[in-house]
Design a protein around this motif. Structure first.
Motif, short mmCIF file in Angstrom:
data_model
loop_
_atom_site.label_atom_id
_atom_site.label_comp_id
_atom_site.label_asym_id
_atom_site.label_seq_id
_atom_site.Cartn_x
_atom_site.Cartn_y
_atom_site.Cartn_z
N ALA A 100 100.47 5.92 25.82
CA ALA A 100 101.19 5.98 24.55
C ALA A 100 102.65 6.34 24.79
N LYS A 101 103.52 5.76 23.97
CA LYS A 101 104.94 6.09 24.03
C LYS A 101 105.30 7.00 22.87
N ALA A 102 106.30 7.83 23.08
CA ALA A 102 106.75 8.72 22.00
C ALA A 102 107.16 7.90 20.79
N GLY A 103 106.71 8.32 19.61
CA GLY A 103 107.06 7.63 18.38
C GLY A 103 106.00 6.65 17.91
N GLU A 104 105.06 6.30 18.80
CA GLU A 104 103.99 5.39 18.40
C GLU A 104 102.94 6.14 17.58
N LYS A 105 102.21 5.40 16.77
CA LYS A 105 101.15 6.00 15.96
C LYS A 105 99.82 5.86 16.69
N PRO A 134 96.22 4.94 17.32
CA PRO A 134 95.32 3.96 16.71
C PRO A 134 93.99 4.58 16.28
N GLU A 135 93.61 5.65 16.95
CA GLU A 135 92.40 6.41 16.62
C GLU A 135 92.69 7.87 16.93
N ASP A 136 91.76 8.77 16.57
CA ASP A 136 91.91 10.16 16.99
C ASP A 136 92.00 10.21 18.52
N ILE A 137 93.01 10.92 19.03
CA ILE A 137 93.15 11.04 20.48
C ILE A 137 92.56 12.39 20.89
N VAL A 138 91.52 12.33 21.72
CA VAL A 138 90.77 13.53 22.11
C VAL A 138 90.95 13.77 23.60
N ALA A 162 98.73 9.36 13.03
CA ALA A 162 99.82 10.32 13.21
C ALA A 162 100.74 9.87 14.35
N VAL A 163 102.00 10.31 14.27
CA VAL A 163 102.99 9.92 15.29
C VAL A 163 102.82 10.80 16.53
N ILE A 164 102.90 10.18 17.68
CA ILE A 164 102.76 10.90 18.96
C ILE A 164 104.14 11.40 19.38
N PRO A 177 107.12 13.29 21.79
CA PRO A 177 107.48 13.09 23.20
C PRO A 177 106.72 13.98 24.17
N LYS A 178 106.56 15.28 23.84
CA LYS A 178 105.87 16.19 24.75
C LYS A 178 104.41 15.78 24.95
N LEU A 179 103.76 15.37 23.87
CA LEU A 179 102.36 14.96 23.98
C LEU A 179 102.25 13.65 24.74
N ALA A 180 103.17 12.72 24.48
CA ALA A 180 103.15 11.44 25.19
C ALA A 180 103.25 11.65 26.69
N ALA A 181 104.15 12.56 27.11
CA ALA A 181 104.32 12.85 28.54
C ALA A 181 103.07 13.51 29.12
N ALA A 182 102.46 14.41 28.35
CA ALA A 182 101.26 15.10 28.83
C ALA A 182 100.09 14.13 28.98
N LEU A 183 99.94 13.22 28.04
CA LEU A 183 98.85 12.25 28.11
C LEU A 183 99.00 11.33 29.32
N VAL A 184 100.23 10.99 29.64
CA VAL A 184 100.48 10.15 30.83
C VAL A 184 100.02 10.89 32.08
N LYS A 185 100.33 12.18 32.17
CA LYS A 185 99.96 12.96 33.35
C LYS A 185 98.44 13.12 33.45
N LEU A 186 97.78 13.18 32.29
CA LEU A 186 96.32 13.31 32.28
C LEU A 186 95.62 11.96 32.39
#
Length: 282
Positions: free
Chosen positions: A110-115, A117-121, A165-167, A169-178
């Motif tokens: 996911a990129k920062a600012g994208e919505k 598509p489903e609950d991200i768990v 919900a909008v993703i 920047p901090k969460l987008a970066a964390a999801l990439v690392k995970l």
């Protein structure tokens, strides 16, 4: 040249002419959203659809020009033009096309600012990270991280973003690392025109397993009803006759009708009843 395009530059006229040509050659005309698809994946999608479908990428205004010139019910498709629309031509039916396009989708970060598509768990459990700044980065992104056994661990399963919900920047970066890839990227069918009708994705998104199960259940219920109502068909005639013979035999035995086919059963029934009575007397 038609009234709609007489004022267009030659290259735009050629684009419109190509759309009209394909519209005559193929049974189905669809609109797909190309937004966010990397060029490399677009080329791969084209290769996968080769021989099955043709994708035409051009400006939405030119697509509208072409549809207006073709006229008829096809003009109803123009209201689905949005964003980075492209046209797809095929001779498959809309349901088969939808299924093919679903197969083109791949998971991406996911990129920062994208919505979402489903609950991200983010599931609980250990990670491959050693203790360090990553713990604070995860925590700032709303992910409950801690150090355990010399490794960074997610302490509990958590829904970090709700659907729509909008993703940040901090969460987008964390999801990439995970290595969490929540985004489905591929051709998204906006609508399809086939044999005079417009089909929306909500109509085409059917679960084949569920539908086949419903058909099988309906078949079983229809067969059972036909047999129970003694309504013979080519598929149930044998079962109806078998049931009729079985029912007639049961009636004959119960009423002690001495026919050669049931005499033995009547005598057997009488013996069993006499044995029961003998036991009661004893």
């Amino acid at each position: 040249m038609a009234l709609y395009t007489h004022h267009l530059p030659s290259w735009k006229k050629d684009e419109v002419a190509e759309i009209k040509k394909n519209a005559k050659e193929y049974k189905l005309i669809g609109l797909v959203d190309m937004y966010g698809i990397p060029a490399q994946q677009v080329q791969q999608i084209r290769r996968n659809l080769r021989g099955k479908a043709v994708i035409k990428m051009t400006r939405n205004t030119l697509i509208k020009h072409a549809f207006d010139e073709i006229g008829g019910d096809l003009k109803n498709l123009t209201k689905y033009l949005s964003g980075h629309s492209a046209i797809i031509f095929t001779n498959d039916n809309p349901f088969k096309l939808y299924k093919q396009l679903e197969k083109t989708k791949t998971k991406m970060a996911a990129k920062a600012g994208e919505k979402a598509p489903e609950d991200i768990v983010v599931p609980a459990g250990p990670t491959s990270f050693k203790p360090g700044p990553i713990v604070g980065e995860l925590q700032q992104a709303g992910i409950p991280a801690a150090i355990e056994g010399g490794k960074v661990k997610i302490r509990e399963t958590k829904t970090v973003v709700k659907k729509g919900a909008v993703i940040n920047p901090k969460l987008a970066a964390a999801l990439v690392k995970l290595d969490v890839k929540p985004m489905d990227v591929g051709l998204i069918l906006q609508a399809a025109f086939h044999e005079g009708s417009v089909y929306e994705p909500s109509v085409l998104a059917v679960d084949e397993t569920v539908i086949l199960g419903q058909i099988a259940l309906a078949s079983r219920q229809a067969t059972a009803l036909s047999i129970e109502a003694a309504y013979p068909t080519k598929d149930t005639a044998a079962a109806v006759l078998t049931k009729a013979v079985r029912d007639a035999r049961a009636v004959a035995i119960e009423a002690a009708v001495y026919e050669k086919d049931v005499v033995d059963a009547i005598i057997g029934k009488a013996q069993r009843e006499s044995q029961v009575l003998k036991n009661l007397v004893k």
